[in-house]
Design a protein around this motif. Structure first.
Motif, mmCIF file in Angstrom:
data_model
loop_
_atom_site.group_PDB
_atom_site.id
_atom_site.type_symbol
_atom_site.label_atom_id
_atom_site.label_comp_id
_atom_site.label_asym_id
_atom_site.label_seq_id
_atom_site.Cartn_x
_atom_site.Cartn_y
_atom_site.Cartn_z
ATOM 1 N N GLY A 16 0.773 -1.242 0.000
ATOM 2 C CA GLY A 16 0.000 0.000 0.000
ATOM 3 C C GLY A 16 0.798 1.283 0.000
ATOM 4 O O GLY A 16 0.328 2.304 -0.486
ATOM 5 N N VAL A 17 1.990 1.266 0.553
ATOM 6 C CA VAL A 17 2.858 2.442 0.556
ATOM 7 C C VAL A 17 4.225 2.034 0.023
ATOM 8 O O VAL A 17 4.781 1.017 0.429
ATOM 9 N N ILE A 18 4.743 2.812 -0.916
ATOM 10 C CA ILE A 18 6.068 2.553 -1.482
ATOM 11 C C ILE A 18 7.024 3.602 -0.935
ATOM 12 O O ILE A 18 6.918 4.786 -1.284
ATOM 13 N N GLU A 130 -2.459 2.263 -22.711
ATOM 14 C CA GLU A 130 -2.218 1.727 -24.055
ATOM 15 C C GLU A 130 -0.804 1.180 -24.184
ATOM 16 O O GLU A 130 -0.557 0.248 -24.954
ATOM 17 N N LEU A 131 0.119 1.754 -23.425
ATOM 18 C CA LEU A 131 1.521 1.324 -23.458
ATOM 19 C C LEU A 131 1.795 0.164 -22.497
ATOM 20 O O LEU A 131 2.934 -0.262 -22.350
ATOM 21 N N GLY A 132 0.745 -0.332 -21.827
ATOM 22 C CA GLY A 132 0.901 -1.513 -20.983
ATOM 23 C C GLY A 132 1.220 -1.242 -19.536
ATOM 24 O O GLY A 132 1.679 -2.141 -18.823
ATOM 25 N N CYS A 133 0.963 -0.029 -19.060
ATOM 26 C CA CYS A 133 1.259 0.316 -17.669
ATOM 27 C C CYS A 133 0.075 -0.065 -16.782
ATOM 28 O O CYS A 133 -1.022 0.475 -16.939
ATOM 29 N N GLU A 134 0.313 -0.988 -15.857
ATOM 30 C CA GLU A 134 -0.777 -1.455 -14.996
ATOM 31 C C GLU A 134 -1.094 -0.466 -13.878
ATOM 32 O O GLU A 134 -2.258 -0.226 -13.569
ATOM 33 N N ILE A 135 -0.060 0.075 -13.241
ATOM 34 C CA ILE A 135 -0.243 1.066 -12.178
ATOM 35 C C ILE A 135 0.324 2.395 -12.670
ATOM 36 O O ILE A 135 1.485 2.469 -13.056
ATOM 37 N N VAL A 136 -0.508 3.430 -12.679
ATOM 38 C CA VAL A 136 -0.034 4.746 -13.103
ATOM 39 C C VAL A 136 0.216 5.604 -11.870
ATOM 40 O O VAL A 136 -0.522 5.545 -10.893
ATOM 41 N N LYS A 137 1.271 6.374 -11.943
ATOM 42 C CA LYS A 137 1.604 7.295 -10.852
ATOM 43 C C LYS A 137 0.932 8.636 -11.138
ATOM 44 O O LYS A 137 1.100 9.196 -12.226
ATOM 45 N N VAL A 138 0.153 9.147 -10.211
ATOM 46 C CA VAL A 138 -0.396 10.494 -10.331
ATOM 47 C C VAL A 138 0.577 11.430 -9.628
ATOM 48 O O VAL A 138 0.846 11.276 -8.433
ATOM 49 N N ILE A 162 -4.210 3.507 -9.576
ATOM 50 C CA ILE A 162 -3.508 4.774 -9.374
ATOM 51 C C ILE A 162 -2.653 4.740 -8.122
ATOM 52 O O ILE A 162 -3.080 4.260 -7.067
ATOM 53 N N MET A 163 -1.434 5.280 -8.251
ATOM 54 C CA MET A 163 -0.489 5.404 -7.136
ATOM 55 C C MET A 163 -0.013 6.853 -7.076
ATOM 56 O O MET A 163 0.887 7.242 -7.814
ATOM 57 N N PRO A 164 -0.615 7.681 -6.213
ATOM 58 C CA PRO A 164 -0.162 9.069 -6.114
ATOM 59 C C PRO A 164 1.146 9.185 -5.346
ATOM 60 O O PRO A 164 1.423 8.418 -4.426
ATOM 61 N N THR A 165 1.949 10.146 -5.732
ATOM 62 C CA THR A 165 3.141 10.520 -4.976
ATOM 63 C C THR A 165 3.165 12.036 -4.890
ATOM 64 O O THR A 165 2.939 12.720 -5.884
ATOM 65 N N GLY A 166 3.424 12.540 -3.686
ATOM 66 C CA GLY A 166 3.335 13.979 -3.463
ATOM 67 C C GLY A 166 1.959 14.318 -2.915
ATOM 68 O O GLY A 166 0.943 13.982 -3.514
ATOM 69 N N GLY A 167 1.931 14.958 -1.759
ATOM 70 C CA GLY A 167 0.651 15.298 -1.161
ATOM 71 C C GLY A 167 0.037 14.186 -0.349
ATOM 72 O O GLY A 167 -1.152 14.223 -0.027
ATOM 73 N N ALA A 185 -2.129 2.176 -4.110
ATOM 74 C CA ALA A 185 -0.908 2.365 -3.314
ATOM 75 C C ALA A 185 -0.539 3.838 -3.401
ATOM 76 O O ALA A 185 -1.116 4.592 -4.194
ATOM 77 N N CYS A 186 0.425 4.230 -2.576
ATOM 78 C CA CYS A 186 0.926 5.600 -2.647
ATOM 79 C C CYS A 186 2.439 5.583 -2.467
ATOM 80 O O CYS A 186 2.986 4.702 -1.800
#
Length: 223
Positions: A16-18, A130-138, A162-167, A185-186
């Motif tokens: 859940g947290v990276i 479309e490029l095959g990314c399973e988890i996108v970072k916001v 979605i995995m946000p980083t920042g905030g 995850a974040c």
């Protein structure tokens, strides 16, 4: 140290947290990363910053290949394909970036390595998928729109991970809105591995802070 792509993705979502971390001293990196792993966060995003960062990363991945193979080393702040290739050769099992670069996606897909690019719009998220990314970072999570942005995207695109980083902070008041909105995850840097703990060399404190955060996320998820 190559790992199954799906196993890495599942491990990222499960904890859940990276933790996001960089230090020029490999010994400090080893101690911080081991503390994170002991605290339940075995997937670590090593930030590609500083002189000879890729060499530091290689030293650290070599250490954990012998000392604790359960640690899953990834790399962040990757903006181009050559850099991604260097880190993959040095043992990276996932790649994260502040932006979306199709060439990085191709390199990662060729080696079956998860790629989480930084996205700030629904169109960028769609292109990443479309490029095959399973988890996108916001990124940056708070500035892009916070949990409300996540809710808005998941409405028409409910398959999005979605995995946000920042905030994102360790407090429940910060984490709960994000996970209630639907993130998987974040990423968390200095809010998790604080300067005060680092300066004090308080690796037990880092381990405890990581453990508390991982457990809080499980509680929020109802696990």
């Amino acid at each position: 140290m190559a790992r199954d792509r799906l196993a890495v993705l599942n491990a990222m979502m499960d904890q859940g947290v990276i933790p996001v971390f960089y230090h020029p001293d490999p010994e400090v990196c080893v101690r911080v990363i081991q503390a994170c792993a002991n605290g339940g966060a075995k997937c670590i995003e090593f930030t590609n910053r500083g002189d000879f960062a890729s060499q530091v990363f290689l030293d650290v991945t070599r250490h954990f290949a012998k000392a604790d193979p359960s640690v899953i080393m990834g790399v962040g702040s990757v903006v181009d394909a050559p850099t991604a290739g260097i880190y993959i050769a040095n043992g990276a099992n996932f790649v994260v970036g502040p932006l979306l670069n199709p060439d990085v996606a191709k390199v990662c897909n060729r080696r079956m390595i998860p790629y989480s690019p930084g996205c700030g719009t629904a169109s960028e998220i769609g292109q990443a998928q479309e490029l095959g990314c399973e988890i996108v970072k916001v990124f940056p999570g708070g500035s892009v729109g916070g949990p409300e942005f996540v809710k808005a995207v998941l409405g028409p695109m409910p398959w999005t991970k979605i995995m946000p980083t920042g905030g994102v902070d360790v407090a429940e008041a910060s984490l709960r809105p994000w996970f209630d909105a639907g993130i998987v995850a974040c990423g968390m840097g200095s809010n998790l591995i604080t300067k005060a703990l680092l300066d004090a060399g308080d690796y037990a404190g880092i381990e405890a802070r990581v453990r508390d955060t991982v457990q809080l996320i499980k509680t929020i998820r109802g696990k």
